[in-house]
Design a protein around this motif. Structure first.
Motif, PDB file in Angstrom:
ATOM      1  N   ASP A  45       0.847  -1.318  -0.034  1.00 48.66           N
ATOM      2  CA  ASP A  45      -0.091  -0.098   0.020  1.00 48.66           C
ATOM      3  C   ASP A  45       0.827   1.151  -0.021  1.00 48.66           C
ATOM      4  O   ASP A  45       0.498   2.297  -0.837  1.00 48.66           O
ATOM      5  N   ILE A  46       2.049   1.352   0.838  1.00 49.19           N
ATOM      6  CA  ILE A  46       2.959   2.515   0.812  1.00 49.19           C
ATOM      7  C   ILE A  46       3.457   2.507  -0.575  1.00 49.19           C
ATOM      8  O   ILE A  46       3.568   3.719  -1.064  1.00 49.19           O
ATOM      9  N   LEU A  47       4.199   1.636  -1.182  1.00 51.79           N
ATOM     10  CA  LEU A  47       4.639   1.621  -2.599  1.00 51.79           C
ATOM     11  C   LEU A  47       3.618   2.050  -3.601  1.00 51.79           C
ATOM     12  O   LEU A  47       3.996   2.976  -4.466  1.00 51.79           O
ATOM     13  N   LYS A  48       2.244   1.667  -3.235  1.00 52.14           N
ATOM     14  CA  LYS A  48       1.497   2.113  -4.353  1.00 52.14           C
ATOM     15  C   LYS A  48       1.045   3.493  -4.130  1.00 52.14           C
ATOM     16  O   LYS A  48       0.856   4.152  -5.252  1.00 52.14           O
ATOM     17  N   GLN A  49       0.898   3.980  -3.033  1.00 47.44           N
ATOM     18  CA  GLN A  49       0.679   5.645  -2.748  1.00 47.44           C
ATOM     19  C   GLN A  49       1.887   6.382  -3.376  1.00 47.44           C
ATOM     20  O   GLN A  49       1.649   7.366  -3.679  1.00 47.44           O
ATOM     21  N   GLU A  50       3.066   5.967  -2.750  1.00 49.00           N
ATOM     22  CA  GLU A  50       4.219   6.701  -3.163  1.00 49.00           C
ATOM     23  C   GLU A  50       4.529   6.803  -4.745  1.00 49.00           C
ATOM     24  O   GLU A  50       4.530   7.697  -5.474  1.00 49.00           O
ATOM     25  N   PHE A  51       4.211   5.604  -5.410  1.00 49.13           N
ATOM     26  CA  PHE A  51       4.334   5.513  -7.058  1.00 49.13           C
ATOM     27  C   PHE A  51       3.374   6.288  -7.689  1.00 49.13           C
ATOM     28  O   PHE A  51       3.549   6.876  -8.726  1.00 49.13           O
ATOM     29  N   GLN A  52       1.946   6.342  -7.073  1.00 47.08           N
ATOM     30  CA  GLN A  52       1.105   7.296  -7.610  1.00 47.08           C
ATOM     31  C   GLN A  52       1.469   8.844  -7.447  1.00 47.08           C
ATOM     32  O   GLN A  52       1.263   9.552  -8.470  1.00 47.08           O
ATOM     33  N   TYR A  53       1.751   9.086  -6.290  1.00 51.20           N
ATOM     34  CA  TYR A  53       2.159  10.412  -6.147  1.00 51.20           C
ATOM     35  C   TYR A  53       3.345  10.823  -6.961  1.00 51.20           C
ATOM     36  O   TYR A  53       3.592  12.094  -7.479  1.00 51.20           O
ATOM     37  N   ILE A  54       4.538  10.382  -6.914  1.00 49.36           N
ATOM     38  CA  ILE A  54       5.776  10.571  -7.902  1.00 49.36           C
ATOM     39  C   ILE A  54       5.456  10.464  -9.269  1.00 49.36           C
ATOM     40  O   ILE A  54       5.951  11.394 -10.200  1.00 49.36           O
ATOM     41  N   HIS A  55       5.002   9.323  -9.725  1.00 53.50           N
ATOM     42  CA  HIS A  55       5.058   9.004 -11.231  1.00 53.50           C
ATOM     43  C   HIS A  55       3.538   9.448 -11.930  1.00 53.50           C
ATOM     44  O   HIS A  55       3.517   9.160 -12.952  1.00 53.50           O
ATOM     45  N   GLU A  56       2.494   9.850 -10.993  1.00 58.05           N
ATOM     46  CA  GLU A  56       1.162  10.051 -11.429  1.00 58.05           C
ATOM     47  C   GLU A  56       0.543   8.854 -12.210  1.00 58.05           C
ATOM     48  O   GLU A  56       0.112   8.908 -13.370  1.00 58.05           O
ATOM     49  N   TYR A  57       1.131   7.639 -11.704  1.00 60.31           N
ATOM     50  CA  TYR A  57       0.521   6.408 -12.397  1.00 60.31           C
ATOM     51  C   TYR A  57       0.804   5.307 -11.200  1.00 60.31           C
ATOM     52  O   TYR A  57       1.633   5.395 -10.527  1.00 60.31           O
TER      53      TYR A  57
END
Length: 229
Positions: free
Chosen positions: A27-39
């Motif tokens: 869940d942390i990786l998912k949210q971080e990836f969404q925030y940084i890469h907008e994907y």
């Protein structure tokens, strides 16, 4: 009997806690990836634990005794997580992110994408070990992680249902059709991957053009510290 029951409960709880740990990391990786890469490369994430009956049956098939120590050493998929992605490239991105976690130790990796099973099954399987801190001990618990695309998961789910409907004896003609369907699913994944790469190239070009328009066509793009000034 009371002591045996208590130890069995603690044994099963350690796998439940390991699933919680892995799920939190994902869940942390998912949210971080969404925030940084907008994907977001994660489409769906599911978890499950084998029942005690299923564990015992697998121990029988493997010729293992029924001690908790033997079960822990020989059955490493008691706890499982399945991650569904949009694209094949996402599978390896997620796998790399998980492997870089300091407290996740990858024990085994099986790439059924590069080397599909004879029936056509494709997926990336990781057996990882994660520490679980109890009140009086630290347990190192194994969790199986399966990472696959939507197409791979669709095929695998239907194949599993057919496999048990025919009591594991699927007619050859149907096995051939399933193999052909697996090839079609792989071709679909390859086509969608190509389209995704083309879309990403267009987005990169559009972003560069927008920046040049903002700064003027004859001006170079500013460096980060120049923007701050």
């Amino acid at each position: 009997m009371k002591a045996i029951k208590a130890e069995l409960i603690r044994f099963m709880m350690s796998y439940k806690f390991a699933l919680s740990e892995i799920s939190t990391k994902i869940d942390i990786l998912k949210q971080e990836f969404q925030y940084i890469h907008e994907y977001n490369p994660f489409e769906h994430v599911n978890s499950r634990m084998k029942t005690l009956e299923s564990i015992i049956n697998k121990a029988k098939r493997k010729g293992s005794d029924f001690s908790l120590k033997s079960i822990k050493e020989n059955i490493r998929d008691i706890a499982g997580v399945r991650i569904i992605c949009s694209f094949v490239s996402d599978i390896y991105v997620i796998s790399e992110m998980l492997e870089k976690q300091k407290d996740i130790h990858v024990i085994e990796s099986k790439d059924y994408i590069q080397n599909p099973k004879p029936n056509g099954y494709q997926s990336l399987h990781l057996i990882v070990q994660i520490p679980v801190f109890m009140s009086d001990r630290e347990e190192h618990v194994c969790v199986e992680i399966q990472i696959r695309t939507i197409a791979m998961d669709f095929w695998a789910s239907l194949e599993h249902k057919i496999y048990y409907k025919y009591n594991k004896e699927i007619p050859k003609t149907m096995r051939d059709e399933l193999k052909e369907a697996a090839i079609t699913a792989a071709q679909l994944d390859a086509k969608m991957e190509k389209i995704n790469q083309e879309v990403n190239k267009i987005k990169e070009t559009d972003t560069e053009d927008e920046l040049r328009d903002l700064m003027g066509n004859n001006e170079r793009l500013p460096l980060p510290y120049e923007i701050m000034e």
